[in-house]
Scaffold this motif. Structure first.
Motif: not given
Length: 330
Positions: A123-137, A278-286
């Protein structure tokens, strides 16, 4: 300053420890692991202490929160004890291999009034989260179908598989959470099938290594999940959402985005090797999100209730595989 105790100095524990040590306003105070050498090595590298015992962690009133990165079989007990000690909780997935025990954890957390966030890092992966943002928009209108591809480059050791709870509870638990998060809908019907195609030792351990799951939601939306424990080309993590007005697709991350074209053909890098890259940044962000929300009092992106819900889907998939029949979730 939030003082934190970490349970688990293994592969994922080291990732969380490094991220905790880098956070402003957070002090990684103690590390606990049944392998004392691993705990000492990690503590020495990050300026933390080795906890003398689990009991000592929960008795230490200076510790505000715990991060649970220990084996799955320890999660529910540590969550319950942390809640009883009035310490906030970040716990790796899953809550437990039993829905009943996971529910008991949720009740303990609610009774104690502490925060409990479950580590569904996708849920914190930048690409996945951007897709969720666009979907919600509303960028692609009403979502109608979600297709998830989730493939590991290789299976874990058979000894791990034997105590993992099976591929649905261990590996697809992330994909079940992505399904719930992206479509924001409830599953009412699920069908799962699978096979052991990569290593007969996995079948001997009572598990499968390849699976296909189809889910129908309350609103009639569809989700398909395909997964394998062997992808010779790397860690394959993709999904696409088909909507009434278009498509959102999230592809793999690669070590570089260089495209080489010459007389021999056109080539790109294979996907990142494994989830740690793959999820290095997602782990940091969560982990950052967890402490930011503790500080602000805001809502957490994942909760123990999300852990219970994903576990229910994993159990339904295991039931469908065992019986050869779809499962109604109404």
């Amino acid at each position: 300053m939030k003082n934190v105790a970490l349970f688990g100095a293994g592969r994922i524990g080291r990732i969380h420890a490094a991220n905790l040590a880098a956070l402003s306003g957070v002090k990684l105070k103690t590390i606990s692991d049944p392998m004392p050498g691993a705990a000492r090595e990690l503590a020495a590298a990050l300026g933390a202490e080795v906890a003398p015992s689990i009991d000592a962690v929960f008795a230490d009133t200076s510790i505000d929160a715990v991060v649970i990165a220990s084996p799955t079989t320890t999660h529910s007990d540590l969550i319950t004890r942390a809640a009883q000690a009035r310490k906030h909780i970040f716990c790796e997935k899953p809550v437990d291999l039993s829905v009943a025990r996971a529910q008991a954890c949720a009740q303990a957390v609610a009774a104690a009034g502490v925060a409990c966030m479950i580590g569904f890092q996708r849920r914190f992966d930048p690409s996945f989260n951007e897709a969720k943002t666009r979907l919600a928009r509303g960028d692609i209108g009403t979502p109608e179908m979600l297709v998830i591809t989730s493939r590991d480059p290789g299976a874990p050791p058979v000894d791990y598989i034997k105590q993992s709870g099976g591929i649905f509870r261990d590996m697809l638990i992330h994909d079940f959470d992505v399904f719930r998060w992206i479509l924001d809908d409830d599953a009412v019907w699920l069908s799962a099938t699978g096979a052991c195609l990569t290593d007969p030792a996995i079948a001997e351990a009572g598990d499968i290594d390849s699976a296909a799951v189809t889910i129908r939601t309350r609103r009639g939306r569809l989700c398909q999940i395909n997964t394998s424990r062997r992808a010779a080309y790397g860690y394959d993590q993709r999904f696409e959402v088909l909507g009434s007005k278009g498509l959102l697709a999230c592809g793999n991350q690669r070590p570089t985005e260089v495209v080489q074209a010459d007389a021999a053909g056109t080539r790109t890098d294979n996907p990142e090797h494994f989830f740690l890259q793959r999820y290095r940044e997602a782990y940091r962000l969560e982990v950052t999100h967890f402490f930011e929300q503790l500080q602000s009092g805001g809502a957490f992106r994942t909760t123990v209730a999300d852990g219970v819900a994903a576990q229910r889907l994993a159990d339904a998939a295991a039931q469908s595989l065992a019986t050869g029949q779809p499962v109604s979730l109404t």
